[in-house]
Motif scaffolding. Structure first.
Motif, mmCIF file in Angstrom:
data_model
loop_
_atom_site.group_PDB
_atom_site.id
_atom_site.type_symbol
_atom_site.label_atom_id
_atom_site.label_comp_id
_atom_site.label_asym_id
_atom_site.label_seq_id
_atom_site.Cartn_x
_atom_site.Cartn_y
_atom_site.Cartn_z
ATOM 1 N N SER A 178 0.854 -1.184 0.000
ATOM 2 C CA SER A 178 0.000 0.000 0.000
ATOM 3 C C SER A 178 0.887 1.230 0.000
ATOM 4 C CB SER A 178 -0.919 0.024 1.229
ATOM 5 O OG SER A 178 -0.158 0.213 2.404
ATOM 6 N N ASN A 179 0.299 2.358 -0.331
ATOM 7 C CA ASN A 179 1.003 3.624 -0.266
ATOM 8 C C ASN A 179 0.306 4.519 0.746
ATOM 9 O OD1 ASN A 179 2.962 3.128 -2.398
ATOM 10 N ND2 ASN A 179 1.228 3.183 -3.802
ATOM 11 N N GLY A 180 0.913 5.655 1.046
ATOM 12 C CA GLY A 180 0.290 6.584 1.976
ATOM 13 C C GLY A 180 0.798 6.415 3.390
ATOM 14 N N ARG A 181 0.339 7.302 4.241
ATOM 15 C CA ARG A 181 0.800 7.307 5.619
ATOM 16 C C ARG A 181 0.215 6.137 6.397
ATOM 17 N NH1 ARG A 181 -1.773 12.003 9.258
ATOM 18 N NH2 ARG A 181 0.415 12.581 9.084
ATOM 19 N N VAL A 182 0.846 5.835 7.529
ATOM 20 C CA VAL A 182 0.357 4.803 8.434
ATOM 21 C C VAL A 182 -0.326 5.486 9.610
ATOM 22 C CG1 VAL A 182 0.975 2.858 9.915
ATOM 23 C CG2 VAL A 182 2.231 3.248 7.784
ATOM 24 N N VAL A 183 -1.512 5.014 9.950
ATOM 25 C CA VAL A 183 -2.267 5.532 11.086
ATOM 26 C C VAL A 183 -2.434 4.403 12.098
ATOM 27 C CG1 VAL A 183 -4.450 6.534 11.865
ATOM 28 C CG2 VAL A 183 -3.511 7.165 9.621
ATOM 29 N N THR A 184 -2.171 4.671 13.377
ATOM 30 C CA THR A 184 -2.438 3.690 14.423
ATOM 31 C C THR A 184 -3.400 4.305 15.436
ATOM 32 O OG1 THR A 184 -0.687 4.247 16.029
ATOM 33 C CG2 THR A 184 -0.057 2.886 14.142
ATOM 34 N N LEU A 185 -4.202 3.456 16.074
ATOM 35 C CA LEU A 185 -5.186 3.934 17.056
ATOM 36 C C LEU A 185 -5.143 3.047 18.279
ATOM 37 C CD1 LEU A 185 -8.851 5.052 16.562
ATOM 38 C CD2 LEU A 185 -8.353 3.194 18.144
ATOM 39 N N GLY A 186 -5.098 3.666 19.456
ATOM 40 C CA GLY A 186 -5.122 2.891 20.689
ATOM 41 C C GLY A 186 -4.801 3.755 21.894
ATOM 42 N N GLU A 187 -4.519 3.099 23.009
ATOM 43 C CA GLU A 187 -4.232 3.811 24.255
ATOM 44 C C GLU A 187 -2.729 3.899 24.486
ATOM 45 O OE1 GLU A 187 -5.742 4.095 28.825
ATOM 46 O OE2 GLU A 187 -5.829 2.106 27.910
ATOM 47 N N ILE A 188 -2.274 5.075 24.859
ATOM 48 C CA ILE A 188 -0.911 5.224 25.343
ATOM 49 C C ILE A 188 -0.996 5.579 26.814
ATOM 50 C CG2 ILE A 188 -0.686 7.669 24.674
ATOM 51 C CD1 ILE A 188 2.313 6.903 23.974
ATOM 52 N N MET A 189 -0.120 4.967 27.605
ATOM 53 C CA MET A 189 -0.194 5.102 29.057
ATOM 54 C C MET A 189 1.098 5.660 29.643
ATOM 55 S SD MET A 189 -1.849 1.384 29.882
ATOM 56 C CE MET A 189 -0.817 0.642 28.617
ATOM 57 N N LEU A 190 0.965 6.159 30.846
ATOM 58 C CA LEU A 190 2.137 6.440 31.668
ATOM 59 C C LEU A 190 2.655 5.102 32.172
ATOM 60 C CD1 LEU A 190 3.966 8.460 33.234
ATOM 61 C CD2 LEU A 190 2.241 8.395 35.056
ATOM 62 N N ARG A 191 3.924 4.829 31.906
ATOM 63 C CA ARG A 191 4.545 3.576 32.348
ATOM 64 C C ARG A 191 5.423 3.867 33.556
ATOM 65 N NH1 ARG A 191 8.579 -0.805 29.350
ATOM 66 N NH2 ARG A 191 10.328 -0.432 30.748
ATOM 67 N N LEU A 192 5.140 3.202 34.680
ATOM 68 C CA LEU A 192 5.902 3.379 35.915
ATOM 69 C C LEU A 192 6.570 2.049 36.252
ATOM 70 C CD1 LEU A 192 3.326 5.491 37.965
ATOM 71 C CD2 LEU A 192 5.310 6.316 36.679
ATOM 72 N N LYS A 193 7.899 2.026 36.164
ATOM 73 C CA LYS A 193 8.648 0.780 36.305
ATOM 74 C C LYS A 193 9.607 0.853 37.488
ATOM 75 C CE LYS A 193 12.136 -2.021 33.948
ATOM 76 N NZ LYS A 193 13.100 -1.825 35.057
ATOM 77 N N VAL A 203 3.774 8.838 9.885
ATOM 78 C CA VAL A 203 2.930 8.113 10.834
ATOM 79 C C VAL A 203 2.106 9.083 11.672
ATOM 80 C CG1 VAL A 203 2.888 6.400 12.685
ATOM 81 C CG2 VAL A 203 4.746 6.371 11.019
ATOM 82 N N ALA A 204 0.830 8.733 11.876
ATOM 83 C CA ALA A 204 -0.038 9.474 12.780
ATOM 84 C C ALA A 204 -0.577 8.528 13.837
ATOM 85 C CB ALA A 204 -1.193 10.111 12.019
ATOM 86 N N PHE A 205 -0.665 9.011 15.078
ATOM 87 C CA PHE A 205 -1.203 8.222 16.182
ATOM 88 C C PHE A 205 -2.497 8.869 16.656
ATOM 89 C CE2 PHE A 205 -1.140 7.412 20.920
ATOM 90 C CZ PHE A 205 -1.594 6.102 20.829
ATOM 91 N N VAL A 206 -3.539 8.042 16.790
ATOM 92 C CA VAL A 206 -4.859 8.524 17.185
ATOM 93 C C VAL A 206 -5.207 7.962 18.558
ATOM 94 C CG1 VAL A 206 -7.305 8.638 16.566
ATOM 95 C CG2 VAL A 206 -5.565 8.534 14.760
ATOM 96 N N THR A 207 -5.600 8.827 19.467
ATOM 97 C CA THR A 207 -6.037 8.402 20.791
ATOM 98 C C THR A 207 -6.843 9.537 21.416
ATOM 99 O OG1 THR A 207 -5.314 7.340 22.853
ATOM 100 C CG2 THR A 207 -4.008 9.227 22.097
#
Length: 349
Positions: A2-17, A52-56
């Motif tokens: 495929s051509n074009g940009r990549v879009v991802t969708l989901g949750e991003i969290m604060l990671r405490l390790k 790349v674009a990220f959706v949340t």
């Protein structure tokens, strides 16, 4: 593919390790970074030079602001992120070592993305110029509204002619709102072109297996029969005839610190198995699957041959095991060097 940009969708969290390989609060400090499946994939792909674009959805507060700065710092388009809701999800990580496994504790109930609805996003804008859309089985596990959001997203992507990939990603600690994973994911995967799974995901997320416990006996013994995974991939194609590719990562867990790592890819005709890596002294395996997904997406999106894409993805993911944090901070050159056979780890001068 495929051509074009990549879009991802989901949750991003604060990671405490907890620091290093310490137990929770063995000392009174936690390392704070950000992470989450689809965001990790977006970051890897941006590192490889893709658009790349990220959706949340994230709340209006300084922690979410810092997260957005973090994503922008790696070249990810964050303009589609909706600022709404009351809180950002958190996860706590205690890294395992040797025979002690890693442990994850989630604190993500009622997070902004878990309460988001399809109407909260401008889908024409989300998919403007997009050629590829990626999601995981984690987002539909968060809540019924997040499941509705995920299904609407893949349906809309397909209507717009966008290639859809999904990492099935079964998370037992998340499916708590009344619907089972196969009930929800079985509908979503009908709109997927590229399926990605580990040893248990086909069975746990979709109810597709050769016989109960197949994946578990192989993982726990440290021995994997790739012939069984070819049969599983073929069964996935029979169950979901819309699939164009099914990838399965093959992890042999000798201990928390020592894994064998490889992958396979089936396109309905050919079954390809990648090079196998023996990974010792693992630094951080969280995000390993996401780094594989990103490598596979990069390979297929950029036109690699079907036999090369899983090798690129396995090499990228092998390197992730050497990096602390969710994100796979490696370059194309580094992945290609390992894919080409240079696994010496010698200093590059």
């Amino acid at each position: 593919m495929s051509n074009g940009r990549v879009v991802t969708l989901g949750e991003i969290m604060l990671r405490l390790k907890s620091p290093g390989f310490e137990r929770f609060f063995q000392q009174p400090s936690l390392e704070a970074t950000f992470g989450g499946g689809e965001g990790n994939v977006a970051l890897s792909l941006a590192n490889f030079g893709l658009d790349v674009a990220f959706v949340t959805a994230l709340p209006q507060n300084p922690i979410a602001d810092a997260c957005i700065r973090f994503l922008r710092g790696y070249g990810i388009d964050t303009s589609l992120i909706q600022r709404q809701g009351e809180r950002m999800g958190i996860y706590f990580l205690e890294a395992g070592a040797n025979q002690r496994p890693s442990n994850v504790v989630y604190d993500r109930a009622n997070s902004a993305i878990s309460e988001a609805a399809p109407a909260d996003f401008d889908w024409d804008r989300v998919f403007d110029g997009a050629g590829w859309f990626h999601i995981t089985g984690i987002t539909p596990a968060l809540s019924e509204s997040a499941a509705d959001l995920s299904l609407h997203a893949v349906q809309t992507a397909k209507e717009k002619g966008v290639t859809v990939s999904c990492d099935y990603n079964y998370r037992n600690k998340l499916w708590k709102y009344g619907k089972s994973a196969p009930e929800v994911m079985g509908e979503l995967v009908k709109f997927v072109d590229v399926g990605i799974a580990n040893e248990e995901d086909c069975q746990r997320s979709l109810g597709v297996s050769l016989s109960e416990g197949d994946w578990q006996s192989g993982v726990e013994s440290g021995e994997l029969d790739t012939g069984r995974y070819q049969a599983l991939a073929e069964k996935m194609f029979r169950t979901f005839p819309n699939l164009r590719y099914q990838a399965i990562t093959l992890r042999e867990s000798f201990s928390a610190s020592h894994n064998g790592w490889s992958a396979c890819l089936y396109d309905g005709r050919e079954f390809t198995v990648s090079r196998r890596y023996d990974i010792t002294d693992i630094v951080d395996r969280v995000g390993g699957g996401d780094s594989f997904a990103a490598g596979l997406i990069y390979g297929l999106h950029s036109g690699m041959a079907a036999e090369d894409a899983p090798n690129f993805a396995a090499a990228a993911s092998c390197l992730k095991h050497s990096i602390s944090g969710d994100a796979n901070l490696v370059t194309l050159a580094e992945v290609n060097r390992l894919m080409g056979g240079d696994a010496s780890g010698r200093v590059q001068r």
